[in-house]
Design an enzyme around this catalytic site. Structure first.
Site, PDB file in Angstrom:
ATOM      1  CB  SER A 141      86.933 102.316  37.859  1.00 21.25           C
ATOM      2  OG  SER A 141      86.260 102.949  38.930  1.00 21.25           O
ATOM      3  CE1 TYR A 154      82.732 102.430  34.202  1.00 22.65           C
ATOM      4  CE2 TYR A 154      83.303 102.428  36.530  1.00 22.65           C
ATOM      5  CZ  TYR A 154      83.520 102.887  35.242  1.00 22.65           C
ATOM      6  OH  TYR A 154      84.515 103.784  35.002  1.00 22.65           O
TER       7      TYR A 154
END
Length: 245
Positions: A141, A154
């Site tokens: 990401s 995350y």
């Protein structure tokens, strides 16, 4: 005259969002596709139907990506149905957002299980079983480089994914298998949009120079390149984010 065997792709998390669009894109490129899903059978079957109605070949197989036996069975199913595996797109993942000070450690453990352990489990089978000329495509990401508040846990899991990707590319020397990661920026999926108000979404859409959110189709195009013609791209993280820095 002999014909080349059908190329086969497994797409984890293939029932929704980026995974779903990747399934359809690879099928359009001629891949037979195994749509992996964790729980939503109806959406996985809908993905299969979309592929088959367009003239492609696909099956849906349930597997928890962090369960080594289930993932081995997923690869078994692909080999039984289509004769082998050439490409693995590991798009399954989960996201939990929280400031570090307020972090729910049980949620952290669940996210680690899916995002980190799941990557090891899927990549381990892929490294053992992919045919020559294949590709492993993990998902990171772009939040990893943006250091956005609330994303520490995350982003930490995606840092692990990038580390695994870069090392595995080197471990597969001599196998003619590429290993890369795609790192989307803000992309209009249910996972991204959930819990965000319109102001937040508009602000994030304005970040890239292209001044919009990415779409699942944008990301699927990058995956299709790495799965097909992009044979000289290896051991890389492709930040598909519209130019956010």
């Amino acid at each position: 005259m002999s014909t080349a065997p059908t190329r086969v792709a497994i797409v984890t998390g293939g029932s929704r969002g980026i995974g779903r669009r990747t399934v359809e894109r690879l099928a359009a490129d001629g891949f037979a596709v195994v749509v992996n899903y964790a729980g939503n059978r109806a959406e996985a079957e809908a993905a299969v139907t979309a592929v088959t109605e367009a003239g492609g070949r696909a099956i849906a197989v349930r597997a928890d990506v962090a369960d080594e036996d289930a993932v081995a069975a997923l690869f078994d199913a692909a080999e039984e149905a289509f004769g082998g595996v050439d490409v693995v797109v590991h798009a399954a993942g989960t996201m939990y957002l929280s400031p570090v000070a307020d972090l729910d450690l049980d949620a952290l453990d669940r996210m680690h299980r899916t995002n980190i352990r799941g990557t090891f489990v899927v990549d381990r089978q892929a490294a053992r079983r992919l045919r020559g000329g294949g590709a492993i495509i993990n998902f990171s990401s772009s939040v990893l480089g943006l250091a956005m508040p609330g994303y520490a846990a995350y982003a930490a899991t995606k840092g692990a994914v990038e580390a695994v990707t870069l090392v595995l590319a080197r471990e597969l020397r001599g196998r003619d298998i590429t290993v890369n990661a795609v790192a989307p920026g803000p992309t209009a999926t249910a996972l991204f949009l959930d819990g965000k108000d319109e102001e937040t979404i508009a602000r994030m859409a304005a970040q890239p120079p292209l001044e919009r959110l990415g779409t699942p189709e944008d990301i699927a195009e990058v995956v299709a390149f790495l799965a097909g013609p992009g044979r000289w791209v290896n051991g890389q993280v492709v930040r598909a984010n519209g130019g956010i820095v």
